[in-house]
Enzyme design. Structure first.
Site, PDB file in Angstrom:
ATOM      1  N   PHE A 128       0.856  -1.198   0.000  1.00 37.67           N
ATOM      2  CA  PHE A 128       0.000   0.000   0.000  1.00 37.67           C
ATOM      3  C   PHE A 128       0.883   1.235   0.000  1.00 37.67           C
ATOM      4  O   PHE A 128       1.749   1.387   0.858  1.00 37.67           O
ATOM      5  CB  PHE A 128      -0.938   0.037   1.214  1.00 37.67           C
ATOM      6  CG  PHE A 128      -1.845   1.235   1.175  1.00 37.67           C
ATOM      7  CD1 PHE A 128      -2.986   1.232   0.377  1.00 37.67           C
ATOM      8  CD2 PHE A 128      -1.538   2.393   1.884  1.00 37.67           C
ATOM      9  CE1 PHE A 128      -3.808   2.353   0.301  1.00 37.67           C
ATOM     10  CE2 PHE A 128      -2.357   3.514   1.812  1.00 37.67           C
ATOM     11  CZ  PHE A 128      -3.492   3.495   1.024  1.00 37.67           C
ATOM     12  N   ASP A 213       9.209   2.568   1.622  1.00 38.53           N
ATOM     13  CA  ASP A 213       8.050   3.307   2.118  1.00 38.53           C
ATOM     14  C   ASP A 213       7.938   2.992   3.613  1.00 38.53           C
ATOM     15  O   ASP A 213       7.488   1.914   4.001  1.00 38.53           O
ATOM     16  CB  ASP A 213       6.798   2.866   1.361  1.00 38.53           C
ATOM     17  CG  ASP A 213       5.524   3.549   1.860  1.00 38.53           C
ATOM     18  OD1 ASP A 213       5.546   4.117   2.966  1.00 38.53           O
ATOM     19  OD2 ASP A 213       4.505   3.485   1.141  1.00 38.53           O
ATOM     20  N   LYS A 242       2.769   9.619   8.404  1.00 42.32           N
ATOM     21  CA  LYS A 242       1.984   9.232   9.578  1.00 42.32           C
ATOM     22  C   LYS A 242       2.470   9.786  10.935  1.00 42.32           C
ATOM     23  O   LYS A 242       1.994  10.811  11.362  1.00 42.32           O
ATOM     24  CB  LYS A 242       1.820   7.713   9.611  1.00 42.32           C
ATOM     25  CG  LYS A 242       0.921   7.221   8.458  1.00 42.32           C
ATOM     26  CD  LYS A 242       0.299   5.882   8.728  1.00 42.32           C
ATOM     27  CE  LYS A 242      -0.901   5.634   7.816  1.00 42.32           C
ATOM     28  NZ  LYS A 242      -0.597   5.003   6.544  1.00 42.32           N
TER      29      LYS A 242
HETATM   30  C1  LIG Z   1      -0.855   5.301   5.126  1.00 33.75           C
HETATM   31  C2  LIG Z   1       0.179   4.885   4.160  1.00 33.75           C
HETATM   32  C3  LIG Z   1       0.430   5.626   2.988  1.00 33.75           C
HETATM   33  C4  LIG Z   1      -0.430   6.792   2.577  1.00 33.75           C
HETATM   34  O1  LIG Z   1      -0.320   7.874   3.454  1.00 33.75           O
HETATM   35  P1  LIG Z   1      -1.392   9.058   3.387  1.00 33.75           P
HETATM   36  O2  LIG Z   1      -0.883  10.043   4.386  1.00 33.75           O
HETATM   37  O3  LIG Z   1      -2.717   8.479   3.735  1.00 33.75           O
HETATM   38  O4  LIG Z   1      -1.380   9.587   2.004  1.00 33.75           O
HETATM   39  C5  LIG Z   1       1.459   5.222   2.189  1.00 33.75           C
HETATM   40  N1  LIG Z   1       2.227   4.157   2.486  1.00 33.75           N
HETATM   41  C6  LIG Z   1       2.024   3.423   3.600  1.00 33.75           C
HETATM   42  C7  LIG Z   1       2.917   2.262   3.905  1.00 33.75           C
HETATM   43  C8  LIG Z   1       0.974   3.749   4.464  1.00 33.75           C
HETATM   44  O5  LIG Z   1       0.757   2.996   5.552  1.00 33.75           O
END
Ligand SMILES: *Cc1c(COP(=O)(O)O)cnc(C)c1O
Length: 389
Positions: A128, A213, A242
């Site tokens: 994700f 990520d 986050k």
């Molecule tokens: C939550 C998340 C995102 C997206 O972040 P947003 O602030 O909602 O755009 C991207 N990568 C990972 C691994 C995430 O958990």
């Protein structure tokens, strides 16, 4: 629920008006233990007095000037993040998806600089990376992509954790590998250290960028400042968001070595990205994490919670696995359990289910021992009742 909102979310039937530490209170005055931290955001709990004070003080001083001018707090934050991660420089955004946009744009430009006009990035199944078009195209979930075709091209998908399949790819257009060191939405799946080391070696040999990520697993949650620090390697690019602002929106894309020189004047930008208020929040988060030794605390709390779960579920045939690292904890059941968050709500604890049948816990790093015990007992009670054990 008001009809003036687009119905994009399946919301639980509860609203909170106040928080303190790991606790939230509803508009009716009912108290809940927050074991999801606003999805790995409020790692320092709610209404942390030092963050509240930093935000108030900065709001009284200077909120925003734009990136037309120098921003001292942005420079300070970049320096702190570079020192903690061993990477060289930072681009600031406002969210995880935007941080990933920066990383993916960086990978494309890196390809172009090497004469590759249609650069491709290897991404993982069940990953994700966000909801913008570029990041949803990188995401390994049909549910996220469906209805938004045509997707952005230039991705090759591989199974998470399988080094052989990546090694076998010999497309000369490949420029980077992009993955979560610990998959969050994908069901709390930890990339083995040897896998990450192998990807590092492959990237070095083939001049690919290794991009992580860490939007969910970064900033101490895994028991190290960054998820990659569990393996003895460094990425070329890493994204954060986050927990970086503990709820104040801020994202970051960090780069190292050649990757740090790819994006230059005019290549990328953001109006809000790295404004004084956001950077002040993040600086305060880093101070608290260090001063209160919360990264180590995440590691030891994670051990305590996981071993308590393993002991409790050892003879429960409906619990497949307890896994995770630090305070990213997954309990995989043998069947989908969409009603579990509601059952947990009845027990006054906030949890979440990802990948259909993995119960996900992302509790705040500031839990004390009593709160930890309470979390353990409540979750065990909910899971045993649900599975009839
Ligand atoms: C939550 C998340 C995102 C997206 O972040 P947003 O602030 O909602 O755009 C991207 N990568 C990972 C691994 C995430 O958990």
């Amino acid at each position: 629920m008001t009809v003036s909102l687009m119905p994009t979310y399946a919301r639980m039937p509860v609203s909170f008006e106040r928080g303190q530490g790991p606790w939230l209170w509803t508009t009716e005055g009912q108290r809940y233990l927050d074991a999801i931290s606003g999805i790995a955001v409020c790692n320092l709990g709610h209404a942390h007095p030092k963050i509240a004070e930093a935000l108030c003080d900065q709001a009284r001083t200077l909120i925003h000037t734009s990136n037309l001018y120098g921003i001292a707090l942005q420079e300070q934050l970049a320096e702190r993040l570079a020192a903690l991660s061993g990477l060289d420089n930072v681009f600031f955004s406002n969210s995880g998806a935007e941080a990933n946009e920066a990383a993916l744009k960086l990978a494309r430009k890196y390809g172009h600089s090497r004469g590759i006009s249609h650069p491709k990035v290897i991404v993982m199944e069940n990953s994700f990376h966000g909801r913008t078009l570029f990041t949803l195209s990188a995401t390994g979930s049909r549910k996220v992509q469906e209805g938004f075709e045509p997707l952005v091209e230039g991705f090759i998908r591989a199974p998470f954790g399988d080094g052989d399949q990546i090694e076998a790819l010999d497309d000369p257009d490949i420029v980077a590998i992009f993955l979560e060191p610990i998959q969050g939405e994908g069901g709390i799946r930890v990339a083995p250290n040897e896998y990450l080391t192998r990807l590092r070696t492959l990237c070095d040999q083939r001049h690919w960028l290794l991009m992580f990520d860490e939007v969910q697993c970064g900033m101490g949650r895994s028991g190290r400042w960054f998820g990659f620090q569990h393996a003895n390697i460094k990425p070329d690019v890493m994204t954060l968001a986050k927990a970086l602002g503990n709820g104040f929106p801020i994202g970051a894309c960090l780069a190292r070595g050649a990757a740090a020189e790819v994006l230059t004047q005019g290549n990328h930008g953001s109006t809000f990205g790295g404004n004084p208020l956001a950077c002040r929040a993040a600086l305060s988060v880093i101070d608290i994490l260090s001063d209160e030794h919360l990264v180590q605390r995440a590691a030891s709390l994670g051990e305590t919670i996981r071993s308590a779960f393993e002991a409790a579920f050892k003879n429960n045939p409906k619990v497949r696995e307890v896994r995770g690292r630090g305070l990213m904890i997954g309990i995989e059941l043998d069947a989908p359990c969409p009603e579990l968050p509601m059952k947990a709500l009845d027990a006054h604890i906030l949890i979440n289910v990802t990948a259909e049948r993995t119960i996900r816990l992302l509790p705040p790093l500031i839990l004390n021992d009593d709160e930890t015990r309470h979390l353990i007992d409540t979750v065990i009670g909910v899971v045993q009742a649900h599975t009839g054990a």
